[in-house]
Design a protein around this motif. Structure first.
Motif, short mmCIF file in Angstrom:
data_model
loop_
_atom_site.label_atom_id
_atom_site.label_comp_id
_atom_site.label_asym_id
_atom_site.label_seq_id
_atom_site.Cartn_x
_atom_site.Cartn_y
_atom_site.Cartn_z
N THR A 182 0.83 -1.20 0.00
CA THR A 182 0.00 0.00 0.00
C THR A 182 0.86 1.25 0.00
OG1 THR A 182 -1.72 -1.18 1.22
CG2 THR A 182 -1.87 1.21 1.18
N THR A 185 2.83 1.29 -3.52
CA THR A 185 1.89 1.53 -4.61
C THR A 185 0.48 1.39 -4.06
OG1 THR A 185 3.44 0.47 -6.14
CG2 THR A 185 1.23 0.87 -6.96
N PRO A 186 -0.28 2.50 -3.95
CA PRO A 186 -0.03 3.77 -4.63
C PRO A 186 0.27 4.96 -3.70
CG PRO A 186 -2.37 3.47 -4.34
CD PRO A 186 -1.70 2.33 -3.61
N PHE A 187 0.41 4.76 -2.36
CA PHE A 187 0.52 5.91 -1.45
C PHE A 187 1.74 6.78 -1.75
CE2 PHE A 187 2.03 7.91 2.48
CZ PHE A 187 0.91 8.65 2.82
N PHE A 190 1.61 8.68 -5.05
CA PHE A 190 0.67 9.79 -4.96
C PHE A 190 1.35 11.00 -4.35
CE2 PHE A 190 -4.04 9.40 -5.42
CZ PHE A 190 -4.03 8.30 -6.26
N TRP A 244 -6.37 6.85 -10.38
CA TRP A 244 -5.97 5.92 -9.32
C TRP A 244 -6.61 6.25 -7.98
CZ3 TRP A 244 -2.60 1.70 -8.44
CH2 TRP A 244 -2.06 1.14 -9.61
N PHE A 248 -6.81 3.85 -4.67
CA PHE A 248 -6.04 4.27 -3.51
C PHE A 248 -6.91 4.29 -2.25
CE2 PHE A 248 -4.85 7.93 -0.81
CZ PHE A 248 -3.65 7.44 -0.31
N ARG A 281 -8.20 2.42 -12.95
CA ARG A 281 -6.74 2.34 -13.04
C ARG A 281 -6.32 1.68 -14.36
NH1 ARG A 281 -4.62 -2.26 -8.70
NH2 ARG A 281 -4.91 -4.08 -10.05
#
Length: 319
Positions: A182, A185-187, A190, A244, A248, A281
């Motif tokens: 997490t 990808t994607p935290f 981002f 995304w 997310f 996505r």
């Protein structure tokens, strides 16, 4: 009883996405690889790598997973070991696509904000090394994915399809792995993209203000080049963020609630959220071609040439 609405939408959505997205990425790869687009070799390498990663996402997730499950549920591709491998390769392609977007954003940040470092970092060789490292780490990161699935059902002693093991949510090491997934990808992408874009925009606005004050005119070629660069950068990274976002938010829900992946109650709000996130996505894997076409005049010219060439050949053959 008919299929759930979200599944009916998927069964229409994914084939259309494959029909549009695969040719779009192939055309993008051809145009950029020819080197007639007017971009530096460094930028071209990143954009080609991103298009290749997006193409593999469409192949593994859209065609070999979503479309296969909808229309060929008992093909050999749904045999559990193959299903596991496909899911692992899918996430390798997905992570590569995401992190190449981050790498491209960082490259443009350096090129615009640090002129002295630009000559050393923003080179074709550096881009090739970064791309290779990103792809290698994406493979390494997703090796455990192969082992987190079990057969969804056993038919005649043959394991079919894939389902997340119940132990995935109970064993501490899997919990740590999910947290790392997490975050990576994607935290982190981002946060990185938002921060780098904010710093890049701030630098450009300040630089433009200074140049406008010195030159006393808005007709500055350098300012125009920067404007085009920032449009391309923001379009690519902004599209990534928007498409995304739902996925997310679902990952965050998995971490802080009792929600699980791949639940089969298709009318549940979180399941609809999960499947919608996957659809969005996947859409991000075919938007860059249209971004280039809208924002870059030279790309539009090359796109017209690529489209006209087979039409001209067909016309000549008919004649």
């Amino acid at each position: 009883m008919g299929l759930p609405v979200i599944i009916q939408i998927e069964n229409i959505y994914y084939p259309i996405l494959a029909i549009v997205g695969v040719p779009a990425n192939l055309v993008t790869i051809v145009i950029l690889s020819r080197g007639s687009y007017g971009l530096s070799k460094c930028i071209t390498r990143y954009l080609v790598a991103m298009a290749v990663a997006d193409l593999f996402v469409l192949i593994y997730e859209v065609i070999l997973y979503e479309i296969k499950d909808a229309y060929f549920p008992y093909s050999f591709l749904n045999y559990t070991p193959i299903c596991r491998l496909n899911l692992a390769l899918n996430l390798v392609a997905m992570d590569s696509s995401v992190w190449l977007t981050v790498a491209f954003t960082f490259d443009r940040f350096v090129a615009i904000c640090y002129q002295k470092l630009r000559t050393k970092y923003c080179t074709e060789r550096t881009a090739a090394v970064v791309i290779a490292v990103v792809c290698f780490l994406s493979v390494l990161e997703n090796v455990p994915i192969y082992f987190m699935f079990e057969p969804r059902e056993i038919i005649d002693n043959v394991p079919w399809s894939c389902y997340v093991k119940s132990s995935f949510y109970a064993i501490p090491i899997w919990a740590v792995f999910l947290w790392l997934e997490t975050i990576l990808t994607p935290f982190f992408p981002f946060v990185s993209i938002l921060l780098l874009n904010a710093l890049t925009i701030r630098h450009i606005l300040l630089a433009n203000r200074v140049r406008r004050g010195l030159r006393g005119s808005n007709n500055d070629p350098e300012m125009e080049n920067r404007r085009k660069s920032i449009i391309l950068l923001l379009a690519i990274s902004g599209s990534f963020i928007l498409l995304w976002m739902v996925n997310f938010l679902f990952f965050v829900c998995v971490q802080f609630t009792d929600v699980r992946f791949f639940e089969t109650t298709y009318d549940a709000p979180f399941t609809i959220m999960e499947l919608s996130g996957y659809m969005l996505r996947c859409l991000s894997s075919c938007t860059n071609t249209f971004i280039y076409a809208v924002s870059q005049s030279k790309f539009r010219e090359e796109l017209k040439k690529v489209i006209k060439r087979p039409l001209t050949l067909i016309t000549n053959l008919i004649k």
